[in-house]
Design an enzyme around this catalytic site. Sequence first.
Site, PDB file in Angstrom:
ATOM      1  N   ASP A  44       1.177  -0.975  -0.198  1.00 60.01           N
ATOM      2  CA  ASP A  44      -0.247   0.234   0.390  1.00 60.01           C
ATOM      3  C   ASP A  44       0.840   1.276   0.365  1.00 60.01           C
ATOM      4  O   ASP A  44       1.943   1.347   0.574  1.00 60.01           O
ATOM      5  CB  ASP A  44      -0.833  -0.163   0.848  1.00 60.01           C
ATOM      6  CG  ASP A  44      -1.751   0.854   0.796  1.00 60.01           C
ATOM      7  OD1 ASP A  44      -2.315   1.411  -0.764  1.00 60.01           O
ATOM      8  OD2 ASP A  44      -2.424   0.986   2.724  1.00 60.01           O
ATOM      9  N   ASN A 103       1.684   3.157  -2.998  1.00 60.35           N
ATOM     10  CA  ASN A 103       1.730   3.921  -3.963  1.00 60.35           C
ATOM     11  C   ASN A 103       1.376   5.331  -4.552  1.00 60.35           C
ATOM     12  O   ASN A 103       2.636   6.161  -4.939  1.00 60.35           O
ATOM     13  CB  ASN A 103       1.267   2.792  -5.456  1.00 60.35           C
ATOM     14  CG  ASN A 103       2.924   1.718  -5.077  1.00 60.35           C
ATOM     15  OD1 ASN A 103       2.947   1.268  -4.111  1.00 60.35           O
ATOM     16  ND2 ASN A 103       1.579   0.922  -5.812  1.00 60.35           N
ATOM     17  N   THR A 115     -10.869  -6.509  -5.507  1.00 60.04           N
ATOM     18  CA  THR A 115     -12.317  -6.701  -5.891  1.00 60.04           C
ATOM     19  C   THR A 115     -12.262  -5.204  -5.181  1.00 60.04           C
ATOM     20  O   THR A 115     -13.090  -4.481  -6.406  1.00 60.04           O
ATOM     21  CB  THR A 115     -13.146  -7.774  -5.101  1.00 60.04           C
ATOM     22  OG1 THR A 115     -12.630  -7.242  -3.519  1.00 60.04           O
ATOM     23  CG2 THR A 115     -13.004  -8.694  -5.638  1.00 60.04           C
ATOM     24  N   GLU A 116     -12.317  -4.554  -4.649  1.00 60.07           N
ATOM     25  CA  GLU A 116     -12.605  -3.479  -4.329  1.00 60.07           C
ATOM     26  C   GLU A 116     -12.421  -2.026  -5.492  1.00 60.07           C
ATOM     27  O   GLU A 116     -12.896  -0.688  -5.843  1.00 60.07           O
ATOM     28  CB  GLU A 116     -12.381  -2.514  -2.970  1.00 60.07           C
ATOM     29  CG  GLU A 116     -13.383  -3.324  -2.079  1.00 60.07           C
ATOM     30  CD  GLU A 116     -13.408  -4.983  -1.460  1.00 60.07           C
ATOM     31  OE1 GLU A 116     -12.004  -5.337  -1.712  1.00 60.07           O
ATOM     32  OE2 GLU A 116     -14.042  -5.328  -1.049  1.00 60.07           O
ATOM     33  N   ASN A 117     -10.797  -2.240  -5.504  1.00 59.48           N
ATOM     34  CA  ASN A 117      -9.832  -1.510  -6.237  1.00 59.48           C
ATOM     35  C   ASN A 117     -10.021  -1.244  -8.021  1.00 59.48           C
ATOM     36  O   ASN A 117     -10.230   0.021  -8.789  1.00 59.48           O
ATOM     37  CB  ASN A 117      -8.619  -1.790  -6.650  1.00 59.48           C
ATOM     38  CG  ASN A 117      -7.352  -1.783  -5.044  1.00 59.48           C
ATOM     39  OD1 ASN A 117      -6.770  -2.226  -4.971  1.00 59.48           O
ATOM     40  ND2 ASN A 117      -7.991  -0.832  -4.665  1.00 59.48           N
ATOM     41  N   ARG A 144     -11.557   2.749  -8.581  1.00 58.57           N
ATOM     42  CA  ARG A 144     -10.718   3.667  -9.354  1.00 58.57           C
ATOM     43  C   ARG A 144     -11.598   4.052 -10.415  1.00 58.57           C
ATOM     44  O   ARG A 144     -11.861   3.071 -10.664  1.00 58.57           O
ATOM     45  CB  ARG A 144      -9.481   2.662  -8.787  1.00 58.57           C
ATOM     46  CG  ARG A 144      -9.113   2.508  -7.603  1.00 58.57           C
ATOM     47  CD  ARG A 144      -8.051   2.138  -7.406  1.00 58.57           C
ATOM     48  NE  ARG A 144      -7.215   2.490  -5.717  1.00 58.57           N
ATOM     49  CZ  ARG A 144      -6.127   2.410  -5.454  1.00 58.57           C
ATOM     50  NH1 ARG A 144      -5.302   2.790  -5.397  1.00 58.57           N
ATOM     51  NH2 ARG A 144      -6.034   1.595  -3.986  1.00 58.57           N
TER      52      ARG A 144
HETATM   53  C1  IPE Z   1      -5.410  -2.598  -0.171  1.00 59.93           C
HETATM   54  O1  IPE Z   1      -5.325  -1.558  -0.598  1.00 59.93           O
HETATM   55  C2  IPE Z   1      -5.354  -3.669  -1.676  1.00 59.93           C
HETATM   56  C3  IPE Z   1      -4.108  -3.395  -2.272  1.00 59.93           C
HETATM   57  C4  IPE Z   1      -3.250  -3.308  -1.399  1.00 59.93           C
HETATM   58  C5  IPE Z   1      -4.143  -4.108  -3.215  1.00 59.93           C
HETATM   59  P1  IPE Z   1      -5.806  -0.699  -0.850  1.00 59.93           P
HETATM   60  O2  IPE Z   1      -5.864   1.260  -0.949  1.00 59.93           O
HETATM   61  O3  IPE Z   1      -6.910  -0.710  -1.826  1.00 59.93           O
HETATM   62  O4  IPE Z   1      -7.035  -0.196   0.227  1.00 59.93           O
HETATM   63  P2  IPE Z   1      -7.441   0.762   1.447  1.00 59.93           P
HETATM   64  O5  IPE Z   1      -8.502   1.369   0.263  1.00 59.93           O
HETATM   65  O6  IPE Z   1      -7.116   1.568   2.327  1.00 59.93           O
HETATM   66  O7  IPE Z   1      -8.482  -0.154   2.172  1.00 59.93           O
HETATM   67  C1  IPE Z   2      -1.467   0.603  -3.494  1.00 57.24           C
HETATM   68  O1  IPE Z   2      -1.411   1.546  -3.849  1.00 57.24           O
HETATM   69  C2  IPE Z   2      -1.639   0.216  -4.899  1.00 57.24           C
HETATM   70  C3  IPE Z   2      -3.055  -0.721  -4.827  1.00 57.24           C
HETATM   71  C4  IPE Z   2      -3.719  -0.945  -4.437  1.00 57.24           C
HETATM   72  C5  IPE Z   2      -3.321  -0.682  -6.229  1.00 57.24           C
HETATM   73  P1  IPE Z   2      -2.107   2.619  -3.955  1.00 57.24           P
HETATM   74  O2  IPE Z   2      -2.596   3.027  -4.955  1.00 57.24           O
HETATM   75  O3  IPE Z   2      -3.494   2.160  -3.012  1.00 57.24           O
HETATM   76  O4  IPE Z   2      -1.883   3.881  -3.187  1.00 57.24           O
HETATM   77  P2  IPE Z   2      -2.389   5.060  -2.018  1.00 57.24           P
HETATM   78  O5  IPE Z   2      -2.823   3.898  -1.009  1.00 57.24           O
HETATM   79  O6  IPE Z   2      -3.702   5.664  -2.522  1.00 57.24           O
HETATM   80  O7  IPE Z   2      -1.091   5.796  -1.041  1.00 57.24           O
HETATM   81 MG    MG Z   3      -4.068   1.974  -0.598  1.00 57.44          MG
END
Ligand code: IPE
Ligand code: IPE
Ligand code: MG
Length: 243
Positions: A22, A24, A68-70, A73
């Site tokens: 997490d 990125n 699955t929640e991603n 985005r």
């Molecule tokens: C969890 O990270 C999912 C992955 C790392 C693939 P998210 O950034 O999606 O989680 P939340 O939204 O902070 O719970």
């Molecule tokens: C993790 O980084 C990667 C994925 C969940 C695909 P994020 O994209 O969730 O980065 P933040 O949490 O918004 O900083």
């Molecule tokens: Mg994240």
Amino acid sequence: MTSPPSPADFARLPEAVAIIMDGNGRWAQERGLPRFKGHEVGAESVRAVTRECARLGIGELTLYAFSTENWRRPAQEVALLMTLLERYLVEERPEIMDNGIVFRAVGELDRLPASVQREYETTRAMSERNGGMVLRLALSYGGRRELLHAAQKVARVAVAEGLDAVERLGEDDLRQFLYDPTMRDPDLLIRTAGEMRVSNFLLWQASYAELHVADIAWPDFREAALHEALRAYGARARRFGGV
Ligand code: IPE
Ligand code: IPE
Ligand code: MG
């Protein structure tokens, strides 16, 4: 320069490690860069951490790459992540083969773009007979989805063999209905970027995992941060409900 640690330098190494990668987006934003830059540099962390886990003799590494929640985005970010994933699946092949890694994925893979599914299948098949660490990517993965699918399979047992057969099911039988029945329960579950939640990851498998939250974002999580997590794990007393 000090030499890299050997497995013997750790009190006790986990057999199976899982990581919620997490932070990125935040990593990029803090540097005035677009979010995708964070995902790009994050892919380099995947390479570094995978190589180091394999070198230390860890048996299995499961990386949460897309939940699955991603899918909720913005379409542009989802498309970019899929492009990066496809690139990774192709470009990592020599690295996977050189390190003897067995590559797999867990999740609702049929929701992934057809080209990603094709490249995944090629990489998976190519690495199938390797003898080293199992690297799993959780892709379009959700713990609740996985358990829902398992429940649906139990319902099929009920129809085919009757309710008595369902009553006789044990925990290990349920495991057979998960995405990858050969997956070991993670001993250590790492999350980066300081967030203290599981975000629908491995709800069944992580029931007794030791948790380690690293404050740094995934693109900065490299060998040193991994060693710190492994040392923290080695210092834990695991009780599994006993005394
Ligand atoms: C969890 O990270 C999912 C992955 C790392 C693939 P998210 O950034 O999606 O989680 P939340 O939204 O902070 O719970
Ligand atoms: C993790 O980084 C990667 C994925 C969940 C695909 P994020 O994209 O969730 O980065 P933040 O949490 O918004 O900083
Ligand atoms: Mg994240």
